[in-house]
Design a protein around this motif. Structure first.
Motif, PDB file in Angstrom:
ATOM      1  N   VAL A  95       0.906  -1.200   0.325  1.00 40.39           N
ATOM      2  CA  VAL A  95       0.116   0.109  -0.030  1.00 40.39           C
ATOM      3  C   VAL A  95       0.977   1.289   0.149  1.00 40.39           C
ATOM      4  CG1 VAL A  95      -1.805   1.127   1.056  1.00 40.39           C
ATOM      5  CG2 VAL A  95      -1.716  -1.311   1.374  1.00 40.39           C
ATOM      6  N   GLY A  96       0.755   2.011  -1.061  1.00 37.73           N
ATOM      7  CA  GLY A  96       1.708   3.046  -1.210  1.00 37.73           C
ATOM      8  C   GLY A  96       0.971   4.226  -0.404  1.00 37.73           C
ATOM      9  N   PRO A  97       1.756   5.182  -0.070  1.00 35.42           N
ATOM     10  CA  PRO A  97       1.151   6.698   0.515  1.00 35.42           C
ATOM     11  C   PRO A  97       0.497   7.433  -0.608  1.00 35.42           C
ATOM     12  CG  PRO A  97       3.504   7.026  -0.286  1.00 35.42           C
ATOM     13  CD  PRO A  97       3.357   5.431  -0.491  1.00 35.42           C
ATOM     14  N   VAL A  98      -0.806   7.842   0.129  1.00 39.28           N
ATOM     15  CA  VAL A  98      -1.510   8.651  -0.941  1.00 39.28           C
ATOM     16  C   VAL A  98      -0.769  10.124  -0.703  1.00 39.28           C
ATOM     17  CG1 VAL A  98      -3.566  10.174  -0.887  1.00 39.28           C
ATOM     18  CG2 VAL A  98      -3.687   7.638  -0.063  1.00 39.28           C
ATOM     19  N   TYR A  99      -0.408  10.686  -1.854  1.00 42.39           N
ATOM     20  CA  TYR A  99       0.694  11.866  -1.827  1.00 42.39           C
ATOM     21  C   TYR A  99       0.152  12.962  -0.978  1.00 42.39           C
ATOM     22  CZ  TYR A  99       4.155  15.302  -3.218  1.00 42.39           C
ATOM     23  OH  TYR A  99       5.027  16.384  -3.335  1.00 42.39           O
ATOM     24  N   ILE A 133       4.418   2.373  -7.967  1.00 38.49           N
ATOM     25  CA  ILE A 133       3.627   2.403  -6.858  1.00 38.49           C
ATOM     26  C   ILE A 133       3.183   4.007  -6.591  1.00 38.49           C
ATOM     27  CG2 ILE A 133       3.470   1.902  -4.457  1.00 38.49           C
ATOM     28  CD1 ILE A 133       3.728  -0.797  -5.805  1.00 38.49           C
ATOM     29  N   SER A 134       1.919   4.146  -6.192  1.00 42.45           N
ATOM     30  CA  SER A 134       1.416   5.588  -5.819  1.00 42.45           C
ATOM     31  C   SER A 134       1.157   6.696  -7.003  1.00 42.45           C
ATOM     32  CB  SER A 134       2.233   6.208  -4.455  1.00 42.45           C
ATOM     33  OG  SER A 134       1.799   5.597  -3.413  1.00 42.45           O
ATOM     34  N   THR A 135       1.578   6.421  -8.053  1.00 39.20           N
ATOM     35  CA  THR A 135       1.883   7.588  -9.088  1.00 39.20           C
ATOM     36  C   THR A 135       0.589   7.620 -10.067  1.00 39.20           C
ATOM     37  OG1 THR A 135       2.832   6.238 -10.746  1.00 39.20           O
ATOM     38  CG2 THR A 135       4.108   7.477  -9.234  1.00 39.20           C
ATOM     39  N   GLY A 136      -0.355   6.762  -9.474  1.00 44.23           N
ATOM     40  CA  GLY A 136      -1.628   6.660 -10.196  1.00 44.23           C
ATOM     41  C   GLY A 136      -2.754   7.408  -9.315  1.00 44.23           C
ATOM     42  N   ALA A 137      -3.762   6.784  -8.872  1.00 43.14           N
ATOM     43  CA  ALA A 137      -4.867   7.291  -7.930  1.00 43.14           C
ATOM     44  C   ALA A 137      -4.342   8.276  -7.042  1.00 43.14           C
ATOM     45  CB  ALA A 137      -5.939   6.622  -7.730  1.00 43.14           C
ATOM     46  N   PHE A 138      -3.151   7.600  -6.299  1.00 42.71           N
ATOM     47  CA  PHE A 138      -2.667   8.133  -4.958  1.00 42.71           C
ATOM     48  C   PHE A 138      -1.659   9.444  -5.242  1.00 42.71           C
ATOM     49  CE2 PHE A 138      -2.785   4.213  -2.060  1.00 42.71           C
ATOM     50  CZ  PHE A 138      -4.132   3.981  -2.352  1.00 42.71           C
ATOM     51  N   GLY A 139      -1.599   9.866  -6.398  1.00 42.14           N
ATOM     52  CA  GLY A 139      -1.034  11.044  -6.833  1.00 42.14           C
ATOM     53  C   GLY A 139       0.334  11.528  -6.663  1.00 42.14           C
ATOM     54  N   TYR A 140       1.249  10.473  -6.399  1.00 41.22           N
ATOM     55  CA  TYR A 140       2.640  10.864  -6.163  1.00 41.22           C
ATOM     56  C   TYR A 140       3.280  11.371  -7.504  1.00 41.22           C
ATOM     57  CZ  TYR A 140       6.282  10.497  -2.917  1.00 41.22           C
ATOM     58  OH  TYR A 140       7.334  10.692  -2.027  1.00 41.22           O
ATOM     59  N   PRO A 141       4.013  12.511  -7.685  1.00 42.60           N
ATOM     60  CA  PRO A 141       4.586  12.835  -8.679  1.00 42.60           C
ATOM     61  C   PRO A 141       5.609  12.006  -9.076  1.00 42.60           C
ATOM     62  CG  PRO A 141       4.532  14.521  -6.977  1.00 42.60           C
ATOM     63  CD  PRO A 141       4.288  13.277  -6.337  1.00 42.60           C
ATOM     64  N   ILE A 142       5.572  11.467 -10.529  1.00 39.37           N
ATOM     65  CA  ILE A 142       6.442  10.321 -10.901  1.00 39.37           C
ATOM     66  C   ILE A 142       7.725  10.492 -10.915  1.00 39.37           C
ATOM     67  CG2 ILE A 142       6.008  10.762 -13.434  1.00 39.37           C
ATOM     68  CD1 ILE A 142       5.703   7.774 -13.753  1.00 39.37           C
ATOM     69  N   LYS A 143       8.350  11.873 -11.323  1.00 42.64           N
ATOM     70  CA  LYS A 143       9.767  11.890 -11.036  1.00 42.64           C
ATOM     71  C   LYS A 143      10.268  11.522  -9.837  1.00 42.64           C
ATOM     72  CE  LYS A 143      13.883  13.013 -12.684  1.00 42.64           C
ATOM     73  NZ  LYS A 143      14.538  12.032 -13.399  1.00 42.64           N
ATOM     74  N   GLU A 144       9.727  12.107  -8.743  1.00 38.80           N
ATOM     75  CA  GLU A 144      10.116  11.937  -7.337  1.00 38.80           C
ATOM     76  C   GLU A 144       9.735  10.554  -7.012  1.00 38.80           C
ATOM     77  OE1 GLU A 144       8.080  16.089  -5.961  1.00 38.80           O
ATOM     78  OE2 GLU A 144       8.423  14.780  -4.471  1.00 38.80           O
ATOM     79  N   SER A 174       5.420   7.608 -21.708  1.00 37.26           N
ATOM     80  CA  SER A 174       5.926   8.712 -20.992  1.00 37.26           C
ATOM     81  C   SER A 174       6.333   8.407 -19.607  1.00 37.26           C
ATOM     82  CB  SER A 174       5.009   9.957 -21.088  1.00 37.26           C
ATOM     83  OG  SER A 174       3.840   9.496 -20.304  1.00 37.26           O
ATOM     84  N   ASP A 175       5.859   7.426 -18.943  1.00 37.86           N
ATOM     85  CA  ASP A 175       6.143   6.871 -17.619  1.00 37.86           C
ATOM     86  C   ASP A 175       7.402   6.153 -17.976  1.00 37.86           C
ATOM     87  OD1 ASP A 175       3.959   8.105 -16.800  1.00 37.86           O
ATOM     88  OD2 ASP A 175       2.885   6.115 -15.930  1.00 37.86           O
ATOM     89  N   TRP A 176       7.474   5.356 -18.805  1.00 37.33           N
ATOM     90  CA  TRP A 176       8.765   4.466 -19.038  1.00 37.33           C
ATOM     91  C   TRP A 176      10.191   5.535 -19.184  1.00 37.33           C
ATOM     92  CZ3 TRP A 176      12.647   4.258 -22.865  1.00 37.33           C
ATOM     93  CH2 TRP A 176      13.601   3.283 -22.586  1.00 37.33           C
ATOM     94  N   GLU A 177       9.852   6.664 -20.099  1.00 40.75           N
ATOM     95  CA  GLU A 177      10.657   7.701 -20.103  1.00 40.75           C
ATOM     96  C   GLU A 177      11.205   8.192 -18.750  1.00 40.75           C
ATOM     97  OE1 GLU A 177       9.133   9.870 -23.522  1.00 40.75           O
ATOM     98  OE2 GLU A 177      10.335   8.458 -24.958  1.00 40.75           O
ATOM     99  N   VAL A 178      10.599   8.517 -18.097  1.00 45.45           N
ATOM    100  CA  VAL A 178      10.623   9.313 -16.879  1.00 45.45           C
ATOM    101  C   VAL A 178      11.574   8.030 -16.047  1.00 45.45           C
ATOM    102  CG1 VAL A 178       9.876  10.185 -14.663  1.00 45.45           C
ATOM    103  CG2 VAL A 178       8.725  10.609 -16.463  1.00 45.45           C
TER     104      VAL A 178
END
Ligand code: ADP
Length: 188
Positions: A95-99, A133-144, A174-178
């Motif tokens: 369970v990832g953090p909700v950003y 983990i966390s970069t969809g519904a949980f809103g974590y910025p993908i680069k971080e 685009s996610d793969w490129e990050v």
């Protein structure tokens, strides 16, 4: 340090870390043929949207039956089930953090990767695939999130050669490129 070639016309990159490999592939987590796949789960370990919905649909209803017996899962923790109709023998649910922008976010996201990998080692899993983990519904910025993921995985692999392959499965180019840019700067 790494090779970068095409596999099934999707993006693919591979890095050697210790005696193990970190792969970055563009694809669908439910299709992976690794010993285990990781679910970006919610605290109830219930089917839902995103990765969790796709994994429960592909694994079949017995996965939810088993998940119901586990008493949920806290943020940053991980639990293991069988894979049922998936190619993967196991699903590791984390369970990832909700950003929220708090200092706890990176700590909890790192724990997701570390605890999932520890569970893999304990269960004799040699190959494992993670979604972002966390970069969809949980809103974590993908680069971080990509920096935390790559560092956590690389740090674990350096001390744990029993894990042979960790595959990050990124949903879309685009996610793969990050992740590729992050891995190139951290691992090359
Ligand atoms: P979270 O709630 O942890 O944010 P999500 O399932 O909403 O989890 O999304 C996590 C990441 O997984 C997102 O970047 C999303 O684009 C991606 N994703 C969604 N479906 C799939 C899939 N079938 N395979 C791999 N990644 C996926």
């Amino acid at each position: 340090m790494y090779t970068n070639n095409k596999e099934d016309s999707l993006n693919f990159a591979k890095y050697k870390v210790g005696n193990s490999f970190l792969e970055l592939v563009e694809g669908d987590i439910t299709m992976q043929d690794t010993d285990a796949i990781v679910n970006a789960a919610n605290k109830r370990l219930a089917p839902g949207g995103g990765v969790a919905g796709a994994i429960h649909r592909a694994a079949g209803p017995k996965l939810w039956e088993e998940c119901k017996t586990l008493g949920g899962c806290e943020t940053g923790e991980a639990k293991i089930t069988k894979g049922y109709n998936l190619k993967a023998k196991y699903v590791i649910h984390t369970v990832g953090p909700v950003y929220s922008g708090s200092p706890e976010d990176p700590v909890n996201l790192e724990k997701c990767y570390k605890n999932s990998l520890e569970l893999a080692s304990k269960n004799n899993i040699k190959t494992i695939a993670f979604p972002s983990i966390s970069t969809g519904a949980f809103g974590y910025p993908i680069k971080e999130a990509s920096e935390i993921a790559i560092k956590a995985i690389a740090s674990y692999l350096k001390d744990h050669p029993e894990i042979e392959v960790v595959r990050m499965v990124l949903y879309g180019r685009s996610d793969w490129e990050v992740y590729k840019e992050t891995a190139d700067s951290i691992l090359s």
